[in-house]
Design a protein around this motif. Structure first.
Motif, PDB file in Angstrom:
ATOM      1  N   GLY A 176      -4.956  -6.228  -5.459  1.00 48.95           N
ATOM      2  CA  GLY A 176      -5.581  -5.017  -5.951  1.00 48.95           C
ATOM      3  C   GLY A 176      -6.789  -4.636  -5.108  1.00 48.95           C
ATOM      4  O   GLY A 176      -7.490  -5.506  -4.566  1.00 48.95           O
ATOM      5  N   ALA A 177      -7.048  -3.345  -4.981  1.00 45.03           N
ATOM      6  CA  ALA A 177      -8.194  -2.895  -4.183  1.00 45.03           C
ATOM      7  C   ALA A 177      -9.497  -3.448  -4.740  1.00 45.03           C
ATOM      8  O   ALA A 177     -10.418  -3.786  -3.976  1.00 45.03           O
ATOM      9  N   ASP A 178      -9.600  -3.552  -6.072  1.00 43.36           N
ATOM     10  CA  ASP A 178     -10.828  -4.106  -6.658  1.00 43.36           C
ATOM     11  C   ASP A 178     -10.961  -5.595  -6.378  1.00 43.36           C
ATOM     12  O   ASP A 178     -12.059  -6.085  -6.078  1.00 43.36           O
ATOM     13  N   ASP A 179      -9.844  -6.323  -6.426  1.00 44.05           N
ATOM     14  CA  ASP A 179      -9.902  -7.761  -6.135  1.00 44.05           C
ATOM     15  C   ASP A 179     -10.229  -8.017  -4.666  1.00 44.05           C
ATOM     16  O   ASP A 179     -10.916  -8.992  -4.331  1.00 44.05           O
ATOM     17  N   PHE A 180      -9.743  -7.145  -3.786  1.00 44.04           N
ATOM     18  CA  PHE A 180     -10.086  -7.285  -2.368  1.00 44.04           C
ATOM     19  C   PHE A 180     -11.588  -7.120  -2.173  1.00 44.04           C
ATOM     20  O   PHE A 180     -12.226  -7.897  -1.457  1.00 44.04           O
ATOM     21  N   LEU A 181     -12.167  -6.122  -2.825  1.00 46.92           N
ATOM     22  CA  LEU A 181     -13.618  -5.925  -2.715  1.00 46.92           C
ATOM     23  C   LEU A 181     -14.367  -7.123  -3.286  1.00 46.92           C
ATOM     24  O   LEU A 181     -15.362  -7.577  -2.694  1.00 46.92           O
ATOM     25  N   LEU A 182     -13.912  -7.662  -4.401  1.00 48.42           N
ATOM     26  CA  LEU A 182     -14.584  -8.831  -4.980  1.00 48.42           C
ATOM     27  C   LEU A 182     -14.511 -10.034  -4.039  1.00 48.42           C
ATOM     28  O   LEU A 182     -15.471 -10.805  -3.946  1.00 48.42           O
ATOM     29  N   GLU A 183     -13.390 -10.198  -3.344  1.00 49.51           N
ATOM     30  CA  GLU A 183     -13.289 -11.285  -2.364  1.00 49.51           C
ATOM     31  C   GLU A 183     -14.327 -11.117  -1.263  1.00 49.51           C
ATOM     32  O   GLU A 183     -14.954 -12.095  -0.829  1.00 49.51           O
ATOM     33  N   ILE A 184     -14.515  -9.885  -0.805  1.00 55.59           N
ATOM     34  CA  ILE A 184     -15.516  -9.631   0.234  1.00 55.59           C
ATOM     35  C   ILE A 184     -16.900 -10.003  -0.276  1.00 55.59           C
ATOM     36  O   ILE A 184     -17.660 -10.726   0.375  1.00 55.59           O
ATOM     37  N   VAL A 185     -17.260  -9.492  -1.450  1.00 56.42           N
ATOM     38  CA  VAL A 185     -18.593  -9.735  -2.009  1.00 56.42           C
ATOM     39  C   VAL A 185     -18.810 -11.227  -2.247  1.00 56.42           C
ATOM     40  O   VAL A 185     -19.870 -11.779  -1.907  1.00 56.42           O
ATOM     41  N   ASP A 186     -17.818 -11.913  -2.801  1.00 54.27           N
ATOM     42  CA  ASP A 186     -17.968 -13.343  -3.105  1.00 54.27           C
ATOM     43  C   ASP A 186     -18.077 -14.201  -1.851  1.00 54.27           C
ATOM     44  O   ASP A 186     -18.651 -15.294  -1.886  1.00 54.27           O
ATOM     45  N   SER A 187     -17.550 -13.700  -0.725  1.00 54.54           N
ATOM     46  CA  SER A 187     -17.601 -14.496   0.512  1.00 54.54           C
ATOM     47  C   SER A 187     -19.032 -14.717   0.984  1.00 54.54           C
ATOM     48  O   SER A 187     -19.315 -15.703   1.684  1.00 54.54           O
ATOM     49  N   TYR A 188     -19.960 -13.836   0.616  1.00 53.22           N
ATOM     50  CA  TYR A 188     -21.340 -13.979   1.092  1.00 53.22           C
ATOM     51  C   TYR A 188     -22.086 -15.113   0.398  1.00 53.22           C
ATOM     52  O   TYR A 188     -23.092 -15.597   0.918  1.00 53.22           O
ATOM     53  N   ALA A 189     -21.585 -15.552  -0.758  1.00 50.95           N
ATOM     54  CA  ALA A 189     -22.223 -16.683  -1.442  1.00 50.95           C
ATOM     55  C   ALA A 189     -22.117 -17.962  -0.618  1.00 50.95           C
ATOM     56  O   ALA A 189     -22.947 -18.866  -0.747  1.00 50.95           O
TER      57      ALA A 189
END
Length: 374
Positions: A207-220
């Motif tokens: 999902g487009a929203d899950d893809f964005l969440l993966e990007i954001v979570d990668s910075y942790a």
């Protein structure tokens, strides 16, 4: 025309703007021209330039960067179609915003390596098996580290999602906002092959929203203080994505600037998702979203009739639909005994253009971030 640059001494140009011709001071004429086609401001000083300066009107929207040239001085900066007005108050940006030069990509810079390689200051294009996105890391990050997300609108015939995302992430007001607030900035490229339904959060493999969440979570993985919350801006189809992301994942959103969406998901159980609350991924998320700092922006000239969503929408154009969605979200909050924070702003003289709404959206987000009201 009508501006001057004060020379405080022969070896330095001060960061001062005033009318040309003060007899008590040595003034040098600065001529500004606006290229409406590109949204740039070009300026010229009447003699050799001996330093560099940046002037901002409204702190974010206008940047002016001077650089020495062998013959005279050329000044060019992103201006995004705002008018230069004589006597406008000026202030100096606290940090420099680098020119948009993307990191070199190699054949090895793909797949999982692109998603996990350590972020470095400046611009980077990251291409992964899941999807592609542009990244900008400011010179200094602030704690907690948050992510500024820019979501592009529909792709024009002959264009690409990568080109459209790049045009968003390289605009001056967004790089300035990232620098001033110390935020990571990303612009996902929602191409038609993998994310043709992104405005409704859909994708083929993810999902487009899950893809964005993966990007954001990668910075942790790289920034221990990253709290997983994001600040989001979307225009047109990107605003459709942004507000549906907001009501689906309100716990991940610190603030949202929604620019000129053509249709909305109303908090109405009588209407099915993606135009209503029934069968939405998170029906309870609408209530939480109504209490977050959210501003809907539409230009007063954005009057084209909208048909997508049909009878499920309230209003004939983007102005009416934005106003009615705002009112519906406010009513939802009141019905639940909560104070709504969703508001609507009409931008005078602005058509349907991300270049024209972006500066106002960035200014609003700056105010929210500086106030800490998130």
């Amino acid at each position: 025309d009508g501006y001057g640059v004060q020379r405080s001494n022969p070896s330095q140009v001060s960061e001062c703007v005033a009318p040309y011709g003060d007899e008590a001071t040595e003034w040098h004429r600065l001529r500004l021209t606006h290229d409406a086609a590109t949204g740039n401001v070009c300026g010229y000083v009447d003699d050799a330039f001996l330093g560099s300066f940046r002037v901002s009107f409204g702190r974010l929207s206008v940047g002016l960067v001077a650089a020495a040239e062998s013959a005279g001085v050329g000044v060019e900066a992103r201006f995004d179609n705002l008018a230069v007005k004589g006597g406008a108050a000026a202030c100096v940006m606290p940090t420099a915003v680098p020119e948009p030069e993307f990191a070199e990509q190699t054949g090895a810079w793909t797949g999982e390596q692109a998603a996990t390689a350590a972020p470095t200051p400046g611009y980077t294009l990251r291409q992964t098996a899941r999807g592609d996105y542009y990244e900008y890391i400011p010179a200094q990050l602030q704690d907690p580290v948050r992510v500024l997300v820019l979501v592009h609108g529909s792709i024009d015939p002959g264009g690409t999602a990568l080109d459209l995302a790049a045009s968003y992430v390289t605009r001056y007001e967004w790089a300035a906002l990232a620098e001033m607030c110390g935020m990571v900035m990303v612009a996902p490229a929602f191409d038609k092959e993998r994310f043709g339904g992104y405005r409704a959060l859909r994708g083929t493999e993810i999902g487009a929203d899950d893809f964005l969440l993966e990007i954001v979570d990668s910075y942790a993985e790289h920034f221990p203080s990253a709290d997983g919350r994001l600040v989001i801006y979307g225009h047109s189809a990107g605003s459709q994505f942004a507000h549906r992301f907001l009501v689906t994942h309100p716990d991940r959103v610190a603030a949202a600037a929604l620019s000129a969406a053509g249709n909305y998901a109303y908090p109405d159980f009588n209407v099915h998702w993606p135009y209503g609350r029934n069968r939405s991924p998170n029906p309870g998320g609408f209530v939480t979203a109504a209490t977050l700092p959210v501003e809907v922006f539409v230009g007063s000239l954005d009057l084209d009739a909208e048909t997508m969503g049909g009878a499920f929408q309230r209003g004939e154009n983007r102005i009416e639909r934005g106003q009615n969605w705002t009112a519906a979200m406010q009513q939802l909050a009141w019905e639940n005994g909560l104070e709504p924070r969703v508001q609507f702003t009409l931008l005078p003289g602005i058509p349907h253009s991300s270049k024209r709404t972006g500066p106002a959206c960035a200014e609003w987000l700056l105010g929210v971030l500086e106030s800490g009201a998130m």
